[in-house]
Scaffold this motif. Structure first.
Motif, PDB file in Angstrom:
ATOM      1  N   ARG A 142       0.758  -1.215   0.041  1.00  0.00           N
ATOM      2  CA  ARG A 142       0.023   0.089   0.163  1.00  0.00           C
ATOM      3  C   ARG A 142       1.017   1.252   0.147  1.00  0.00           C
ATOM      4  O   ARG A 142       0.468   2.531  -0.712  1.00  0.00           O
ATOM      5  CB  ARG A 142      -0.820   0.000   1.115  1.00  0.00           C
ATOM      6  N   ARG A 143       2.135   1.210   0.641  1.00  0.00           N
ATOM      7  CA  ARG A 143       2.840   2.380   0.715  1.00  0.00           C
ATOM      8  C   ARG A 143       3.532   2.648  -0.490  1.00  0.00           C
ATOM      9  O   ARG A 143       3.598   3.744  -1.139  1.00  0.00           O
ATOM     10  CB  ARG A 143       4.006   2.212   1.821  1.00  0.00           C
ATOM     11  N   LEU A 144       3.886   1.491  -1.303  1.00  0.00           N
ATOM     12  CA  LEU A 144       4.406   1.709  -2.697  1.00  0.00           C
ATOM     13  C   LEU A 144       3.426   2.196  -3.586  1.00  0.00           C
ATOM     14  O   LEU A 144       3.719   3.047  -4.535  1.00  0.00           O
ATOM     15  CB  LEU A 144       5.041   0.349  -3.036  1.00  0.00           C
ATOM     16  N   GLN A 145       2.309   1.822  -3.473  1.00  0.00           N
ATOM     17  CA  GLN A 145       1.101   2.175  -4.143  1.00  0.00           C
ATOM     18  C   GLN A 145       1.118   3.704  -4.270  1.00  0.00           C
ATOM     19  O   GLN A 145       0.666   4.611  -5.167  1.00  0.00           O
ATOM     20  CB  GLN A 145      -0.169   1.346  -4.136  1.00  0.00           C
ATOM     21  N   LYS A 146       1.133   4.265  -2.766  1.00  0.00           N
ATOM     22  CA  LYS A 146       0.635   5.625  -2.496  1.00  0.00           C
ATOM     23  C   LYS A 146       1.928   6.351  -3.059  1.00  0.00           C
ATOM     24  O   LYS A 146       1.814   7.572  -3.581  1.00  0.00           O
ATOM     25  CB  LYS A 146       0.702   5.805  -1.046  1.00  0.00           C
ATOM     26  N   ALA A 147       3.016   5.826  -3.059  1.00  0.00           N
ATOM     27  CA  ALA A 147       4.388   6.577  -3.424  1.00  0.00           C
ATOM     28  C   ALA A 147       4.046   6.855  -5.031  1.00  0.00           C
ATOM     29  O   ALA A 147       4.458   7.894  -5.593  1.00  0.00           O
ATOM     30  CB  ALA A 147       5.853   5.864  -3.191  1.00  0.00           C
ATOM     31  N   ILE A 148       3.688   5.717  -5.821  1.00  0.00           N
ATOM     32  CA  ILE A 148       3.374   5.843  -7.117  1.00  0.00           C
ATOM     33  C   ILE A 148       2.416   6.827  -7.647  1.00  0.00           C
ATOM     34  O   ILE A 148       2.613   7.524  -8.399  1.00  0.00           O
ATOM     35  CB  ILE A 148       3.106   4.389  -7.611  1.00  0.00           C
ATOM     36  N   ASP A 149       1.137   6.701  -6.685  1.00  0.00           N
ATOM     37  CA  ASP A 149       0.125   7.786  -6.807  1.00  0.00           C
ATOM     38  C   ASP A 149       0.573   9.262  -6.814  1.00  0.00           C
ATOM     39  O   ASP A 149       0.140  10.249  -7.325  1.00  0.00           O
ATOM     40  CB  ASP A 149      -0.905   7.632  -5.778  1.00  0.00           C
ATOM     41  N   LEU A 150       1.557   9.631  -5.685  1.00  0.00           N
ATOM     42  CA  LEU A 150       2.223  10.742  -5.495  1.00  0.00           C
ATOM     43  C   LEU A 150       3.221  11.270  -6.336  1.00  0.00           C
ATOM     44  O   LEU A 150       3.979  12.182  -6.335  1.00  0.00           O
ATOM     45  CB  LEU A 150       2.838  10.787  -4.225  1.00  0.00           C
ATOM     46  N   GLY A 151       3.759  10.160  -7.268  1.00  0.00           N
ATOM     47  CA  GLY A 151       4.854  10.381  -8.309  1.00  0.00           C
ATOM     48  C   GLY A 151       6.192  10.282  -7.688  1.00  0.00           C
ATOM     49  O   GLY A 151       7.140  11.011  -8.331  1.00  0.00           O
ATOM     50  N   LYS A 152       6.211   9.706  -6.753  1.00  0.00           N
ATOM     51  CA  LYS A 152       7.596   9.744  -5.906  1.00  0.00           C
ATOM     52  C   LYS A 152       8.389   8.339  -6.004  1.00  0.00           C
ATOM     53  O   LYS A 152       9.338   8.105  -5.548  1.00  0.00           O
ATOM     54  CB  LYS A 152       7.439   9.922  -4.183  1.00  0.00           C
ATOM     55  N   LEU A 153       7.550   7.463  -6.919  1.00  0.00           N
ATOM     56  CA  LEU A 153       8.530   6.336  -6.960  1.00  0.00           C
ATOM     57  C   LEU A 153       8.914   6.334  -8.736  1.00  0.00           C
ATOM     58  O   LEU A 153       8.224   5.847  -9.480  1.00  0.00           O
ATOM     59  CB  LEU A 153       7.924   4.960  -6.616  1.00  0.00           C
ATOM     60  N   PRO A 154      10.274   6.478  -9.017  1.00  0.00           N
ATOM     61  CA  PRO A 154      10.709   6.834 -10.416  1.00  0.00           C
ATOM     62  C   PRO A 154      11.009   5.459 -11.037  1.00  0.00           C
ATOM     63  O   PRO A 154      11.413   5.190 -12.316  1.00  0.00           O
ATOM     64  CB  PRO A 154      11.734   7.750 -10.341  1.00  0.00           C
ATOM     65  N   ILE A 155      11.028   4.309 -10.194  1.00  0.00           N
ATOM     66  CA  ILE A 155      11.307   3.118 -10.762  1.00  0.00           C
ATOM     67  C   ILE A 155      10.416   2.028 -10.918  1.00  0.00           C
ATOM     68  O   ILE A 155       9.589   2.257  -9.743  1.00  0.00           O
ATOM     69  CB  ILE A 155      12.709   2.541  -9.884  1.00  0.00           C
ATOM     70  N   ARG A 156      10.513   0.948 -11.438  1.00  0.00           N
ATOM     71  CA  ARG A 156       9.508  -0.215 -11.550  1.00  0.00           C
ATOM     72  C   ARG A 156      10.100  -1.095 -10.391  1.00  0.00           C
ATOM     73  O   ARG A 156      11.233  -1.328 -10.198  1.00  0.00           O
ATOM     74  CB  ARG A 156       9.652  -0.810 -13.105  1.00  0.00           C
ATOM     75  N   VAL A 157       9.207  -1.716  -9.667  1.00  0.00           N
ATOM     76  CA  VAL A 157       9.322  -2.283  -8.654  1.00  0.00           C
ATOM     77  C   VAL A 157       8.465  -3.671  -8.611  1.00  0.00           C
ATOM     78  O   VAL A 157       7.478  -3.831  -8.980  1.00  0.00           O
ATOM     79  CB  VAL A 157       8.931  -1.766  -7.286  1.00  0.00           C
ATOM     80  N   VAL A 158       9.124  -4.878  -8.612  1.00  0.00           N
ATOM     81  CA  VAL A 158       8.845  -6.072  -8.304  1.00  0.00           C
ATOM     82  C   VAL A 158       8.964  -6.825  -7.049  1.00  0.00           C
ATOM     83  O   VAL A 158      10.093  -6.798  -6.649  1.00  0.00           O
ATOM     84  CB  VAL A 158       9.320  -7.057  -9.550  1.00  0.00           C
ATOM     85  N   CYS A 159       7.932  -7.077  -6.223  1.00  0.00           N
ATOM     86  CA  CYS A 159       7.846  -7.294  -4.704  1.00  0.00           C
ATOM     87  C   CYS A 159       7.866  -8.880  -4.796  1.00  0.00           C
ATOM     88  O   CYS A 159       7.046  -9.682  -5.241  1.00  0.00           O
ATOM     89  CB  CYS A 159       6.751  -6.679  -3.989  1.00  0.00           C
ATOM     90  N   MET A 160       8.871  -9.434  -4.087  1.00  0.00           N
ATOM     91  CA  MET A 160       8.929 -10.885  -3.669  1.00  0.00           C
ATOM     92  C   MET A 160       8.309 -11.036  -2.356  1.00  0.00           C
ATOM     93  O   MET A 160       8.592 -10.210  -1.656  1.00  0.00           O
ATOM     94  CB  MET A 160      10.499 -11.513  -3.886  1.00  0.00           C
ATOM     95  N   THR A 161       7.827 -12.206  -2.019  1.00  0.00           N
ATOM     96  CA  THR A 161       6.984 -12.429  -0.670  1.00  0.00           C
ATOM     97  C   THR A 161       7.814 -13.550  -0.035  1.00  0.00           C
ATOM     98  O   THR A 161       8.100 -14.401  -0.871  1.00  0.00           O
ATOM     99  CB  THR A 161       5.514 -12.659  -0.857  1.00  0.00           C
ATOM    100  N   GLY A 162       8.017 -13.430   1.443  1.00  0.00           N
ATOM    101  CA  GLY A 162       8.831 -14.404   1.959  1.00  0.00           C
ATOM    102  C   GLY A 162       8.231 -15.786   2.609  1.00  0.00           C
ATOM    103  O   GLY A 162       6.902 -15.555   2.698  1.00  0.00           O
ATOM    104  N   LYS A 163       8.800 -16.709   2.436  1.00  0.00           N
ATOM    105  CA  LYS A 163       8.531 -17.776   3.002  1.00  0.00           C
ATOM    106  C   LYS A 163       9.535 -18.615   3.612  1.00  0.00           C
ATOM    107  O   LYS A 163      10.523 -18.987   2.961  1.00  0.00           O
ATOM    108  CB  LYS A 163       7.801 -18.849   1.916  1.00  0.00           C
ATOM    109  N   SER A 164       9.331 -18.900   5.011  1.00  0.00           N
ATOM    110  CA  SER A 164      10.596 -19.288   5.787  1.00  0.00           C
ATOM    111  C   SER A 164      10.440 -20.859   6.450  1.00  0.00           C
ATOM    112  O   SER A 164      11.355 -21.280   6.946  1.00  0.00           O
ATOM    113  CB  SER A 164      10.983 -18.486   6.859  1.00  0.00           C
ATOM    114  N   ARG A 165       9.101 -21.195   6.407  1.00  0.00           N
ATOM    115  CA  ARG A 165       8.876 -22.621   6.802  1.00  0.00           C
ATOM    116  C   ARG A 165       7.543 -23.213   5.913  1.00  0.00           C
ATOM    117  O   ARG A 165       6.896 -22.536   5.543  1.00  0.00           O
ATOM    118  CB  ARG A 165       8.625 -22.651   8.207  1.00  0.00           C
ATOM    119  N   PRO A 166       7.681 -24.618   5.830  1.00  0.00           N
ATOM    120  CA  PRO A 166       6.667 -25.311   5.213  1.00  0.00           C
ATOM    121  C   PRO A 166       5.195 -24.781   5.538  1.00  0.00           C
ATOM    122  O   PRO A 166       4.157 -24.625   4.588  1.00  0.00           O
ATOM    123  CB  PRO A 166       6.953 -26.754   5.515  1.00  0.00           C
ATOM    124  N   GLU A 167       5.001 -24.583   6.909  1.00  0.00           N
ATOM    125  CA  GLU A 167       3.391 -24.302   6.903  1.00  0.00           C
ATOM    126  C   GLU A 167       3.095 -22.710   6.866  1.00  0.00           C
ATOM    127  O   GLU A 167       1.887 -22.435   7.227  1.00  0.00           O
ATOM    128  CB  GLU A 167       3.178 -24.698   8.617  1.00  0.00           C
TER     129      GLU A 167
END
Length: 234
Positions: free
Chosen positions: A1-26
């Motif tokens: 949401r913060r990244l989306q807001k930064a884009i809306d405000l024109g403050k994020l000049p680069i493309r972003v691909v977000c990875m999401t973490g997984k540290s255990r099977p469950e």
């Protein structure tokens, strides 16, 4: 949401691909629990792979190698680092994300960790065949020639942290890996000869974020002392 807001405000000049973490099977990553697919989003901001770790770093003596470190850690001549989890648990984690249709990216510096990762990817494909998964190995630093053959066979994408040649090359040669292995880190030429599609990256704050310097490192492979870290891999 913060990244989306930064884009809306024109403050994020680069493309972003977000990875999401997984540290255990469950544990489910955000990407898995949301039901969204890899690639969801816009050109400015989208979801990438489920990110996992299988070892640490070579310079931290936590990378998982198939042969012992060049200069023994704490006097233990058999020490070769360690995996973050058992191969069985990694297989289970990969299978869960793979069956759910996600792209997977696994941190692996040592060649023993890369063995585990490739085994998990192969097992997942046996159970649930998918085309063009683009599963990744992040850093892929000490990958062997036989492992590159498997990477080619499985269609895995290595992402090489090639600035290691400059920032850590001298110490890899003299302390952690020894000359033979140090001169083969990030073997881009071997990957290119096989037609493997790979990327190169920075990993701030381990090295400064400088994309053109990564290209320079890939081409020249010079260490801080000016030594070539593997002519054959330039």
């Amino acid at each position: 949401r913060r990244l989306q807001k930064a884009i809306d405000l024109g403050k994020l000049p680069i493309r972003v691909v977000c990875m999401t973490g997984k540290s255990r099977p469950e544990q489910q990553s955000i990407l898995e629990s949301s039901g969204l697919k890899t690639g969801f989003g816009s050109d400015a901001l989208r979801l990438g792979a489920v990110k996992m770790f299988q070892d640490g770093s070579i310079q931290g003596y936590t990378g998982y190698l198939s042969k012992p470190y060049f200069e023994p850690f704490m006097g233990d001549e058999s020490y070769r680092g360690y995996p973050m989890r058992s191969r069985e648990n990694l297989v289970k984690m990969v299978d869960e994300a793979h069956r759910a249709g996600k792209q997977i990216a696994i941190h692996g510096n040592g060649d023993a960790a890369i063995d585990d990762i490739l085994f998990a990817y192969k097992e997942a494909q046996k159970k649930t065949p998918r085309s063009d998964c683009r599963h990744r190995i992040e850093h892929c630093q000490t990958v062997r020639e036989d492992q590159l053959d498997k990477i080619q066979e499985l269609g895995v994408t290595p992402s090489f942290f090639v600035q290691h040649t400059y920032f850590w090359g001298d110490r890899h040669e003299g302390i952690f890996l020894g000359p033979e292995r140090a001169h083969r880190i990030s073997p881009l030429k071997s990957a290119s000869k096989r037609g493997i599609r790979y990327t190169i990256h920075n990993d701030s704050p381990v090295t400064p974020t400088n994309s053109l310097f990564s290209v320079w490192s890939a081409v020249n492979r010079l260490s801080r002392s000016g030594k070539c870290m593997g002519e054959a891999q330039r």
